[in-house]
Design an enzyme around this catalytic site. Structure first.
Site, PDB file in Angstrom:
ATOM      1  N   TYR A 131     -13.248 -34.434  65.873  1.00  0.00           N
ATOM      2  CA  TYR A 131     -12.982 -33.636  64.690  1.00  0.00           C
ATOM      3  C   TYR A 131     -13.387 -32.818  64.000  1.00  0.00           C
ATOM      4  CZ  TYR A 131     -10.158 -34.388  60.140  1.00  0.00           C
ATOM      5  OH  TYR A 131      -9.351 -33.419  59.574  1.00  0.00           O
ATOM      6  N   HIS A 134      -8.699 -21.462  59.245  1.00  0.00           N
ATOM      7  CA  HIS A 134      -8.640 -22.571  58.828  1.00  0.00           C
ATOM      8  C   HIS A 134     -10.062 -22.931  60.175  1.00  0.00           C
ATOM      9  CE1 HIS A 134      -7.299 -26.375  56.599  1.00  0.00           C
ATOM     10  NE2 HIS A 134      -8.328 -27.076  57.706  1.00  0.00           N
ATOM     11  N   TYR A 187      -5.246 -29.829  47.887  1.00  0.00           N
ATOM     12  CA  TYR A 187      -4.453 -30.323  48.621  1.00  0.00           C
ATOM     13  C   TYR A 187      -3.393 -30.331  48.023  1.00  0.00           C
ATOM     14  CZ  TYR A 187      -6.514 -29.471  53.549  1.00  0.00           C
ATOM     15  OH  TYR A 187      -7.380 -28.508  54.169  1.00  0.00           O
ATOM     16  N   ARG A 246      -8.127 -24.313  63.606  1.00  0.00           N
ATOM     17  CA  ARG A 246      -7.846 -25.757  64.135  1.00  0.00           C
ATOM     18  C   ARG A 246      -6.318 -26.175  63.381  1.00  0.00           C
ATOM     19  NH1 ARG A 246     -12.262 -29.034  62.480  1.00  0.00           N
ATOM     20  NH2 ARG A 246     -11.129 -30.531  61.575  1.00  0.00           N
ATOM     21  N   SER A 249     -13.327 -30.668  48.468  1.00  0.00           N
ATOM     22  CA  SER A 249     -11.797 -31.101  49.858  1.00  0.00           C
ATOM     23  C   SER A 249     -11.301 -32.489  48.467  1.00  0.00           C
ATOM     24  CB  SER A 249     -12.465 -31.184  50.733  1.00  0.00           C
ATOM     25  OG  SER A 249     -10.437 -31.463  51.130  1.00  0.00           O
ATOM     26  N   ARG A 306      -3.759 -31.387  67.358  1.00  0.00           N
ATOM     27  CA  ARG A 306      -5.509 -31.128  67.648  1.00  0.00           C
ATOM     28  C   ARG A 306      -5.774 -32.115  69.267  1.00  0.00           C
ATOM     29  NH1 ARG A 306      -8.182 -31.445  61.427  1.00  0.00           N
ATOM     30  NH2 ARG A 306      -6.953 -28.967  61.254  1.00  0.00           N
ATOM     31  N   ARG A 365     -21.404 -17.552  61.615  1.00  0.00           N
ATOM     32  CA  ARG A 365     -22.743 -18.488  62.116  1.00  0.00           C
ATOM     33  C   ARG A 365     -24.010 -17.667  61.609  1.00  0.00           C
ATOM     34  NH1 ARG A 365     -18.694 -20.740  62.653  1.00  0.00           N
ATOM     35  NH2 ARG A 365     -17.764 -21.853  63.862  1.00  0.00           N
ATOM     36  N   GLN A 422     -10.824 -27.697  45.907  1.00  0.00           N
ATOM     37  CA  GLN A 422      -9.663 -27.374  46.487  1.00  0.00           C
ATOM     38  C   GLN A 422      -8.429 -28.041  46.750  1.00  0.00           C
ATOM     39  OE1 GLN A 422     -10.074 -28.920  50.699  1.00  0.00           O
ATOM     40  NE2 GLN A 422      -7.618 -28.229  49.657  1.00  0.00           N
ATOM     41  N   ASP A 433     -13.302 -16.525  55.320  1.00  0.00           N
ATOM     42  CA  ASP A 433     -13.990 -17.943  56.330  1.00  0.00           C
ATOM     43  C   ASP A 433     -13.192 -17.830  58.408  1.00  0.00           C
ATOM     44  OD1 ASP A 433     -12.071 -19.662  56.714  1.00  0.00           O
ATOM     45  OD2 ASP A 433     -12.859 -20.958  54.907  1.00  0.00           O
ATOM     46  N   SER A 434     -14.096 -18.770  58.584  1.00  0.00           N
ATOM     47  CA  SER A 434     -13.126 -18.496  59.823  1.00  0.00           C
ATOM     48  C   SER A 434     -14.278 -17.452  61.510  1.00  0.00           C
ATOM     49  CB  SER A 434     -12.203 -18.738  60.374  1.00  0.00           C
ATOM     50  OG  SER A 434     -11.010 -19.261  60.059  1.00  0.00           O
ATOM     51  N   THR A 488      -5.281 -24.708  48.715  1.00  0.00           N
ATOM     52  CA  THR A 488      -5.179 -24.488  50.953  1.00  0.00           C
ATOM     53  C   THR A 488      -3.465 -24.937  51.156  1.00  0.00           C
ATOM     54  OG1 THR A 488      -6.930 -25.185  50.871  1.00  0.00           O
ATOM     55  CG2 THR A 488      -6.278 -25.012  53.221  1.00  0.00           C
ATOM     56  N   LYS A 535      -5.911 -20.071  50.327  1.00  0.00           N
ATOM     57  CA  LYS A 535      -6.486 -20.395  51.027  1.00  0.00           C
ATOM     58  C   LYS A 535      -5.523 -19.962  51.806  1.00  0.00           C
ATOM     59  CE  LYS A 535     -10.376 -22.374  53.418  1.00  0.00           C
ATOM     60  NZ  LYS A 535      -9.754 -23.887  54.448  1.00  0.00           N
ATOM     61  N   GLY A 548     -18.357 -23.293  56.846  1.00  0.00           N
ATOM     62  CA  GLY A 548     -17.917 -24.712  57.679  1.00  0.00           C
ATOM     63  C   GLY A 548     -18.237 -25.687  58.048  1.00  0.00           C
TER      64      GLY A 548
END
Ligand SMILES: Cc1cc2nc3c(=O)[nH]c(=O)nc-3n(C[C@H](O)[C@H](O)[C@H](O)COP(=O)(O)O)c2cc1C
Ligand SMILES: O=C(O)C(=O)c1ccccc1
Length: 388
Positions: free
Chosen positions: A45, A284, A151, A287, A127, A186, A319, A149, A315-316, A177, A260, A338
């Site tokens: 996931y 995202h 939804y 994703r 979230s 997915r 690292r 955030q 973002d995305s 978002t 977002k 993330g």
């Protein structure tokens, strides 16, 4: 004078694995380690992306096509990585992206993340699909900076209730978002027939909400559990929203709002026209739309379109410290991480998230200083060349 880089000396002097968690300091290695610790479903996931995962790979590859050109003899003794974004003071231009269902990573989930973020003064974006109620996450964060955030659910009353709760719990800015009104195709999750929500994870903020409860005829119990889940599925996202609907949101949230999932400069302009205060350039983490442009490649045009009129976050794929420098050079005011901290949470709970934040911020400060940069505001396109 920034002290974010002191973590380097702390490690050399005391080592990892004594007082500090024995986790790699190269954050790109955390994903594989988390894979060994998590269930195949939870790892699938979190690590998984949409479709063939081409966009997830493109997100990382895009960073590799840019190279930093270090400058010498610039007096980088006095360094200050702090920024202010949407009214929030930050020790560095790094925030924690909204990541839902964190209890699949660690039993303390968002509570552990909140404690780690607060200890570092780093902003946590919580979230709607958090595994803990946003009021409890706020309590764990204490004075820590936090954004909410949303939804945006179909039921307007439920949306209004979420906003009122977030405001009451001290969330200072709103992130809406737009790219996930439904989950994408997915394969890792489909192949395992795995969805956290089907196990009651990520629905706490819905099931405990008075408006949601009224709609399902009272508190969610064993008896109405299936009805509650169906109501959640029917309400989670709203595919019929348009730019006109933002006026409704603007009226109900008096703090800063950032959208977002922005990837096109015209959408960024529309966001400003609708009275939004910021945009988050994001796909995202790959994703949602497989085959979509790498988020870093979408950044310069979006930044050009609205810089100075709206905060530009990115973002995305972040690292490392050098990834942050590149995103700032290409127009971002700050970045979100993330998966990087999600894996830290999986491997070490609160200490794991703290480790990730300390590593990333120390890496960023050292990378900047050695490149001749002392402040995020100094980072612009002159710092980069395209790798051929
Ligand atoms: C497990 C997981 C859960 C996520 N949940 C949310 C969420 O609830 N809300 C949201 O806006 N984005 C969510 N995202 C997307 C992140 O906010 C962010 O855009 C993405 O992780 C950035 O890419 P990165 O993982 O490469 O840093 C989630 C990402 C992951 C990996
Ligand atoms: O998995 C995700 O990417 C995501 O954004 C999400 C959506 C709903 C609930 C939890 C996470």
């Amino acid at each position: 004078m920034s002290s974010l880089a002191d973590f380097q000396n702390e490690i050399y002097l005391n080592g990892l694995g004594d007082a500090l968690p024995a986790l790699p300091t190269d954050l790109t290695r955390l994903e594989e380690l988390a894979g060994a610790k998590l269930s195949a479903q939870a790892h699938g996931y979190v690590a998984g992306s949409a479709g063939s995962e081409a966009t997830a790979r493109a997100n990382r590859a895009a960073f590799d096509r840019w190279r930093i050109v270090p400058r010498m003899l610039r007096d980088v003794a006095d360094r200050d990585l702090s920024v202010e974004v949407l009214g929030t003071a930050m020790p560095s231009p790094v925030l924690l992206a909204p990541v839902g269902v964190q209890s699949i990573l660690h039993p303390d989930g968002e509570l552990a993340t909140a404690r780690a973020a607060a200890a570092a003064g780093v902003t946590q974006i919580v979230s709607t699909a958090a595994s803990y109620e946003i009021e409890k996450v706020a309590e764990a964060a204490g004075d820590g900076p936090r954004w909410y955030q949303l939804y945006w659910p179909k039921d307007r009353e439920l949306a209004a209730s979420f906003l009122a709760r977030a405001k009451a719990a001290g969330y200072s800015a709103l992130v809406v978002t737009l790219d996930t009104f439904t989950l994408a195709w997915r394969p890792r999750d489909l192949d395992q027939a795995y969805l956290p929500f089907l196990r009651g994870i990520g629905v706490a903020n819905y099931y405990t909400d008075p408006v949601f409860q009224r709609a399902v005829g009272g508190p969610v119990t064993e008896e109405n559990r299936d009805a509650a889940l169906l109501h959640w599925v029917a309400n989670f996202g709203n595919p019929s929203l348009t730019w006109d609907d933002l006026a409704w949101l603007r009226e109900r949230w008096d703090g800063p709002i950032a959208l977002k999932g922005i990837q096109h400069p015209d959408d960024a302009r529309k966001a400003v026209d609708a009275g939004m205060d910021g945009v988050i350039v994001s796909n995202h983490g790959g994703r949602q739309v497989d085959g979509a442009i790498a988020s870093l490649d979408a950044l310069p045009a979006v930044a050009d379109a609205v810089k100075g009129r709206a905060a530009v976050l990115f973002d995305s794929g972040i690292r490392t410290g050098s990834d942050v420098v590149k995103a700032l050079a290409l127009g971002a005011d700050a970045v979100l991480i993330g998966r990087a901290y999600a894996y830290g949470l999986a491997l070490g709970g609160e200490a794991g998230v703290r480790h990730v934040l300390r590593c990333l911020q120390a890496d960023l400060e050292l990378n900047m200083a050695l490149s001749g940069l002392t402040r995020p505001s100094e980072i612009d396109l002159d710092v980069l060349v395209r790798d051929r």
